[in-house]
Motif scaffolding. Sequence first.
Motif, mmCIF file in Angstrom:
data_model
loop_
_atom_site.group_PDB
_atom_site.id
_atom_site.type_symbol
_atom_site.label_atom_id
_atom_site.label_comp_id
_atom_site.label_asym_id
_atom_site.label_seq_id
_atom_site.Cartn_x
_atom_site.Cartn_y
_atom_site.Cartn_z
ATOM 1 N N ILE A 90 0.800 -1.190 -0.320
ATOM 2 C CA ILE A 90 0.044 -0.140 -0.011
ATOM 3 C C ILE A 90 0.935 1.172 0.018
ATOM 4 O O ILE A 90 0.445 2.242 -0.672
ATOM 5 C CB ILE A 90 -0.857 -0.024 1.241
ATOM 6 N N TRP A 121 -5.916 6.088 2.147
ATOM 7 C CA TRP A 121 -5.452 4.818 2.084
ATOM 8 C C TRP A 121 -4.031 4.681 2.804
ATOM 9 O O TRP A 121 -3.985 3.567 3.704
ATOM 10 C CB TRP A 121 -5.395 4.401 0.600
ATOM 11 N N THR A 151 -9.039 -0.399 0.454
ATOM 12 C CA THR A 151 -8.313 -1.337 -0.434
ATOM 13 C C THR A 151 -9.570 -2.126 -1.443
ATOM 14 O O THR A 151 -9.419 -2.056 -2.578
ATOM 15 C CB THR A 151 -7.839 -2.375 0.498
#
Length: 205
Positions: A90, A121, A151
């Motif tokens: 990520i 995020w 996600t």
Amino acid sequence: MQLVSRVRVFLFWFLCLAVALASWRFLALGVEVSMEFVAYHAVERQLAFYAHIILAPVALMLMPFQYWKGLRMRRPQVHRWIGRAYGVSILLAGLGSLSMAFGTTAGLVAAWGFGALAVFWLGTTGYGIWLARQGRIAEHQRWMFRSAALTFAAVTLRVYLPFLFMTLGEETGYTLVSWLCWVPNLLFAEWYLRRPMRRSAALAA
């Protein structure tokens, strides 16, 4: 009720894994064929583009394993290592998507939509991992639930996009999906986490 729960779990796993694998279709078809709408990023910001399209599916594929209770209980070390891989994926994919948002040709509204998604995020995931390192596991689980909701935007984007393209056209549809793919997900996560504690304790399961 148990059947409904099993169906939900199956759909969650199936959608995450199927979308992750489908996202790597560029490896066989090429970016120009499989991702024509955003292929210009591969030329203008190659590193950011490939970091996102390679590693965002990794995060999506790893996410269901982190909600596998049996794995967490029996193999906590495996859970931690998957969590680290999820976080690194990520970090790099999120930075890539942030760069792509700044350089999008889809307009300012879409840029802000995808840019905000990248920021949230990165933020929810980073803070969730920091809480885990502090031993604040209950808080860690709540923040990683928010991270998971974001996600999952990779799935909801692909659910909404064909319908939006058919009804509103590519330009308007892409602009709308830049917000629609993640804002409802995050709102759902907040609703779920703010329910009475005796009910939201089910999150741990």
